[in-house]
Motif scaffolding. Structure first.
Motif, short mmCIF file in Angstrom:
data_model
loop_
_atom_site.label_atom_id
_atom_site.label_comp_id
_atom_site.label_asym_id
_atom_site.label_seq_id
_atom_site.Cartn_x
_atom_site.Cartn_y
_atom_site.Cartn_z
N ASN A 7 0.83 -1.19 0.00
CA ASN A 7 0.00 0.00 0.00
C ASN A 7 0.87 1.24 0.00
OD1 ASN A 7 -2.43 -1.39 -0.01
ND2 ASN A 7 -2.34 -1.70 2.19
N THR A 8 1.80 1.31 0.92
CA THR A 8 2.70 2.46 0.98
C THR A 8 4.08 2.03 1.44
OG1 THR A 8 2.14 3.01 3.26
CG2 THR A 8 0.86 4.10 1.55
N ILE A 9 5.05 2.79 1.00
CA ILE A 9 6.42 2.66 1.50
C ILE A 9 6.75 4.02 2.08
CG2 ILE A 9 8.84 2.22 0.93
CD1 ILE A 9 7.80 0.69 -1.58
N GLU A 10 6.79 4.11 3.39
CA GLU A 10 7.01 5.39 4.07
C GLU A 10 8.50 5.69 4.14
OE1 GLU A 10 6.17 8.95 5.58
OE2 GLU A 10 4.60 7.53 5.03
N ILE A 11 8.87 6.85 3.61
CA ILE A 11 10.26 7.30 3.66
C ILE A 11 10.35 8.35 4.75
CG2 ILE A 11 12.12 8.46 2.44
CD1 ILE A 11 10.95 7.50 -0.15
N PRO A 12 11.14 8.11 5.79
CA PRO A 12 11.30 9.15 6.82
C PRO A 12 11.95 10.39 6.22
CG PRO A 12 12.19 7.03 7.54
CD PRO A 12 11.87 6.90 6.08
N HIS A 14 14.43 12.24 7.07
CA HIS A 14 15.90 12.24 6.99
C HIS A 14 16.39 11.35 5.84
CE1 HIS A 14 15.17 8.68 9.54
NE2 HIS A 14 16.34 8.24 9.10
N THR A 15 15.66 10.27 5.54
CA THR A 15 16.02 9.41 4.41
C THR A 15 15.74 10.14 3.10
OG1 THR A 15 15.53 7.44 5.71
CG2 THR A 15 15.63 7.18 3.32
N GLN A 16 14.60 10.81 3.02
CA GLN A 16 14.27 11.59 1.83
C GLN A 16 15.34 12.66 1.58
OE1 GLN A 16 12.48 11.33 -0.67
NE2 GLN A 16 11.59 13.25 -1.37
N GLN A 17 15.82 13.28 2.64
CA GLN A 17 16.86 14.30 2.51
C GLN A 17 18.15 13.68 1.95
OE1 GLN A 17 17.88 16.24 6.19
NE2 GLN A 17 18.62 18.06 5.12
N MET A 18 18.49 12.48 2.39
CA MET A 18 19.69 11.81 1.87
C MET A 18 19.50 11.45 0.39
SD MET A 18 21.24 9.54 5.04
CE MET A 18 20.20 8.19 4.70
N ILE A 19 18.31 10.96 0.03
CA ILE A 19 18.05 10.62 -1.37
C ILE A 19 18.15 11.88 -2.23
CG2 ILE A 19 16.33 9.75 -3.01
CD1 ILE A 19 15.30 7.93 -0.71
N CYS A 20 17.63 13.00 -1.71
CA CYS A 20 17.70 14.26 -2.45
C CYS A 20 19.15 14.69 -2.71
CB CYS A 20 16.97 15.36 -1.69
SG CYS A 20 15.17 15.24 -1.78
N VAL A 32 7.99 3.35 -6.95
CA VAL A 32 7.85 4.77 -6.63
C VAL A 32 6.39 5.15 -6.39
CG1 VAL A 32 8.20 7.11 -7.53
CG2 VAL A 32 9.99 5.40 -7.81
N ARG A 33 5.48 4.50 -7.08
CA ARG A 33 4.06 4.86 -6.91
C ARG A 33 3.57 4.59 -5.50
NH1 ARG A 33 1.24 0.77 -11.03
NH2 ARG A 33 0.08 2.66 -11.41
N HIS A 34 4.28 3.79 -4.71
CA HIS A 34 3.88 3.48 -3.34
C HIS A 34 4.58 4.38 -2.30
CE1 HIS A 34 1.62 -0.03 -4.60
NE2 HIS A 34 2.64 -0.37 -5.36
N LEU A 35 5.51 5.22 -2.74
CA LEU A 35 6.27 6.02 -1.79
C LEU A 35 5.43 7.12 -1.16
CD1 LEU A 35 9.67 6.54 -3.66
CD2 LEU A 35 9.09 4.84 -1.92
N ARG A 36 5.71 7.37 0.10
CA ARG A 36 5.13 8.48 0.84
C ARG A 36 6.22 9.04 1.74
NH1 ARG A 36 2.24 6.98 -2.38
NH2 ARG A 36 0.03 6.55 -2.37
N MET A 46 9.20 12.26 -5.85
CA MET A 46 10.12 12.32 -7.00
C MET A 46 10.44 13.77 -7.36
SD MET A 46 8.99 9.37 -9.71
CE MET A 46 10.11 9.97 -10.95
N ALA A 47 9.45 14.65 -7.30
CA ALA A 47 9.67 16.06 -7.63
C ALA A 47 10.71 16.67 -6.70
CB ALA A 47 8.36 16.82 -7.57
N GLN A 48 10.71 16.27 -5.44
CA GLN A 48 11.72 16.78 -4.51
C GLN A 48 13.11 16.31 -4.91
OE1 GLN A 48 10.89 15.85 -0.39
NE2 GLN A 48 9.79 17.79 -0.13
N TRP A 49 13.23 15.05 -5.34
CA TRP A 49 14.54 14.55 -5.79
C TRP A 49 15.07 15.41 -6.92
CZ3 TRP A 49 12.72 8.81 -6.65
CH2 TRP A 49 12.40 8.23 -5.41
N LYS A 50 14.20 15.62 -7.90
CA LYS A 50 14.61 16.38 -9.08
C LYS A 50 14.92 17.83 -8.73
CE LYS A 50 13.51 17.42 -13.80
NZ LYS A 50 13.39 16.68 -15.00
N ALA A 51 14.08 18.45 -7.89
CA ALA A 51 14.29 19.84 -7.50
C ALA A 51 15.61 20.01 -6.74
CB ALA A 51 13.12 20.32 -6.64
#
Length: 167
Positions: A7-12, A14-20, A32-36, A46-51
């Motif tokens: 249903n969802t894959i929750e990214i904390p 701090h993890t999102q910041q590292m991926i960015c 990716v469609r399951h990420l939150r 995804m838009a945050q990664w690209k930005a």
């Protein structure tokens, strides 16, 4: 798209910041469609990664492009698919038209892999053919009999390697 029954894959955050902070993020829309990330859904993640400056690449292999994937295209720098998936995408249309539709949806570059024949890269305003490189065929499945044969790999070695897997 394969339904992973997630249903969802929750990214904390701090993890999102590292991926960015990555220079390249390589994934697929199936995951990716399951990420939150908090209130953000997959397209906004995804838009945050690209930005943040990451080059976002998605590989869909042979999967169909469903309408609900279109919101992800604006954040996709490079979309990879193989010749089977591309033929399904074309669905009777000329390859140039099918690729133009994807590029107009926001994808920066479409790379269609053509097995031993190389690849074809569709960019806005041009198409680049990359020839295949002749290589010796290697049977990677041949590793299993070698592992299982007497004197191959011990159970202890397999357990040690299995303990190192990252999910």
């Amino acid at each position: 798209i394969i339904d992973t029954e997630l249903n969802t894959i929750e990214i904390p955050p701090h993890t999102q910041q590292m991926i960015c902070g990555a220079s390249v993020v390589y994934s697929n829309y199936c995951e990716v469609r399951h990420l939150r990330c908090g209130e953000l859904a997959g397209p906004q993640v995804m838009a945050q990664w690209k930005a943040a400056g990451a080059r976002v690449c998605c590989d869909i292999d042979v999967a169909d492009i469903e309408e609900d994937l279109r919101p992800y295209f604006a954040s996709t720098d490079i979309l990879f698919m193989n010749e089977i998936g591309f033929a399904r995408l074309c669905a009777g249309r000329a390859p140039g038209q099918a690729s133009a539709d994807i590029l107009q949806s926001g994808v920066g570059m479409l790379v269609v892999t053509l097995a031993e024949h190389g690849s074809r890269i569709y960019c806005p305003g041009r198409t680049i053919d990359v020839p295949g490189v002749p290589v010796d065929v290697v049977d990677v499945t041949g590793a299993i009999p070698r592992i299982l044969r007497p004197g191959g790999v011990t159970r202890e070695q397999i357990e040690k390697v299995a303990g190192c897997a990252v999910v």
